[in-house]
Design a protein around this motif. Structure first.
Motif, PDB file in Angstrom:
ATOM      1  N   THR A  87       0.827  -1.211   0.000  1.00 13.04           N
ATOM      2  CA  THR A  87       0.000   0.000   0.000  1.00 13.04           C
ATOM      3  C   THR A  87       0.861   1.260   0.000  1.00 13.04           C
ATOM      4  N   ALA A  88       1.998   1.229   0.699  1.00  9.63           N
ATOM      5  CA  ALA A  88       2.885   2.390   0.712  1.00  9.63           C
ATOM      6  C   ALA A  88       3.462   2.648  -0.680  1.00  9.63           C
ATOM      7  N   ALA A  89       3.842   1.588  -1.386  1.00  8.92           N
ATOM      8  CA  ALA A  89       4.398   1.747  -2.727  1.00  8.92           C
ATOM      9  C   ALA A  89       3.354   2.275  -3.696  1.00  8.92           C
ATOM     10  N   ILE A  90       2.123   1.779  -3.587  1.00 15.45           N
ATOM     11  CA  ILE A  90       1.054   2.259  -4.463  1.00 15.45           C
ATOM     12  C   ILE A  90       0.750   3.731  -4.175  1.00 15.45           C
ATOM     13  N   ALA A  91       0.628   4.073  -2.892  1.00 15.44           N
ATOM     14  CA  ALA A  91       0.297   5.450  -2.517  1.00 15.44           C
ATOM     15  C   ALA A  91       1.388   6.435  -2.937  1.00 15.44           C
ATOM     16  N   LYS A  92       2.622   5.966  -2.989  1.00 17.84           N
ATOM     17  CA  LYS A  92       3.740   6.829  -3.389  1.00 17.84           C
ATOM     18  C   LYS A  92       3.615   7.257  -4.843  1.00 17.84           C
ATOM     19  N   HIS A  93       3.070   6.385  -5.682  1.00 18.85           N
ATOM     20  CA  HIS A  93       3.094   6.630  -7.129  1.00 18.85           C
ATOM     21  C   HIS A  93       1.733   6.947  -7.746  1.00 18.85           C
ATOM     22  N   PHE A  94       0.640   6.660  -7.017  1.00 17.93           N
ATOM     23  CA  PHE A  94      -0.687   6.818  -7.621  1.00 17.93           C
ATOM     24  C   PHE A  94      -1.663   7.461  -6.639  1.00 17.93           C
ATOM     25  N   ASP A  95      -2.562   8.260  -7.185  1.00 17.02           N
ATOM     26  CA  ASP A  95      -3.684   8.794  -6.411  1.00 17.02           C
ATOM     27  C   ASP A  95      -4.848   7.835  -6.625  1.00 17.02           C
ATOM     28  N   ALA A  96      -4.915   6.819  -5.779  1.00 16.36           N
ATOM     29  CA  ALA A  96      -5.830   5.703  -6.032  1.00 16.36           C
ATOM     30  C   ALA A  96      -6.678   5.394  -4.803  1.00 16.36           C
ATOM     31  N   LYS A  97      -7.875   4.885  -5.081  1.00 15.75           N
ATOM     32  CA  LYS A  97      -8.734   4.333  -4.032  1.00 15.75           C
ATOM     33  C   LYS A  97      -8.284   2.897  -3.778  1.00 15.75           C
ATOM     34  N   ILE A  98      -7.976   2.602  -2.520  1.00 16.40           N
ATOM     35  CA  ILE A  98      -7.434   1.293  -2.177  1.00 16.40           C
ATOM     36  C   ILE A  98      -8.456   0.497  -1.371  1.00 16.40           C
ATOM     37  N   ASP A  99      -8.683  -0.737  -1.795  1.00 17.32           N
ATOM     38  CA  ASP A  99      -9.535  -1.677  -1.076  1.00 17.32           C
ATOM     39  C   ASP A  99      -8.712  -2.897  -0.688  1.00 17.32           C
ATOM     40  N   LEU A 100      -8.991  -3.418   0.489  1.00 21.26           N
ATOM     41  CA  LEU A 100      -8.342  -4.637   0.942  1.00 21.26           C
ATOM     42  C   LEU A 100      -9.347  -5.780   0.881  1.00 21.26           C
TER      43      LEU A 100
END
Length: 238
Positions: A159-172
């Motif tokens: 999640t940290a890597a995704i948040a670093k590169h993308f403005d995205a809605k994250i679901d687990l």
């Protein structure tokens, strides 16, 4: 890359053992609210996301490192299959020359040699993204009993890597698959491809699992991330 070898070896039976990957693909596809005419699918496998994608398209680039998997991906008007490895800089050079609208990857990026590097190259393409990435919570109890560590990134790292590169809605997403016995469970791990060919269990570890595994199911943990500008709000999907 070791991962695609396992997928190739069991490509013929993969469809029968890919229940979780198919459910993840349906969830991911359901999050995309509008059609995107030209889609790039990284690590497309046998076409789980392609089958789940509910919108029409004019061009669909299906990309996978395993020719055996690509051979099983649906064909059709507008579908172009490309052998490509998302650990290879040359693939992203090729993608940089393509005119496309949406970049997707479902149940594949956990096998990147370096997830941070691959996500950074995806971000440079400057397209909306939809991705689903398995994390180390997958098979958590199995690893604990076997005394092994997961070969894939943790929930926090992913999640940290995704948040670093993308403005995205994250679901687990968390799933369980139940088995009639431990041997059936081990057979599933081998044939589904979810082990990615990374040698999850050796002989000693397998003996530990057969003797001591306390559950009737396997655990799966998946991070789904969709660019906020393309994301449809849903709470669940069957």
């Amino acid at each position: 890359m070791a991962a695609h070898k396992e997928f190739c070896r069991f490509a013929g039976s993969y469809g029968r053992y890919s229940l979780i990957q198919e459910r993840v693909a349906r969830f991911l596809a359901s999050k995309i609210k509008n059609p995107y005419p030209v889609v790039v699918d990284l690590g497309c496998g046998t076409g789980g996301f392609f089958r789940a994608y509910e919108h029409s398209f004019t061009k669909y680039f299906a990309i996978d490192a395993a020719p055996e998997m690509l051979a099983l991906h649906p064909c059709g008007k507008g579908v172009e299959k490309i052998i490509g490895n998302f650990n290879d800089p040359s693939l992203f050079e090729t993608l940089g020359r393509l005119d496309f609208d949406l970049l997707v990857s479902s149940s594949a990026l956990q096998w990147c040699d370096n997830l941070e590097w691959t996500l950074s190259r995806m971000a440079r393409l400057n397209r909306p993204v939809a991705m689903a990435v398995f994390t180390s919570g997958t098979f958590a109890t199995l690893h604990q009993i076997a005394g092994t560590s997961s070969p894939i990134s943790s929930l926090e790292e992913t999640t940290a890597a995704i948040a670093k590169h993308f403005d995205a809605k994250i679901d687990l997403l968390r799933y369980r698959i139940y088995f009639r016995d431990t041997l059936s469970m081990l057979r599933y791990i081998k044939r589904s491809g979810v082990s990615g060919g990374r040698g999850v269990l050796g002989y000693k570890e397998t003996k530990k699992i057969l003797s001591n595994y306390p559950l009737a199911y396997l655990e799966f943990e998946v991070v789904c991330a969709v660019s906020k500008e393309i994301c449809r709000r849903i709470d669940y999907i069957n």
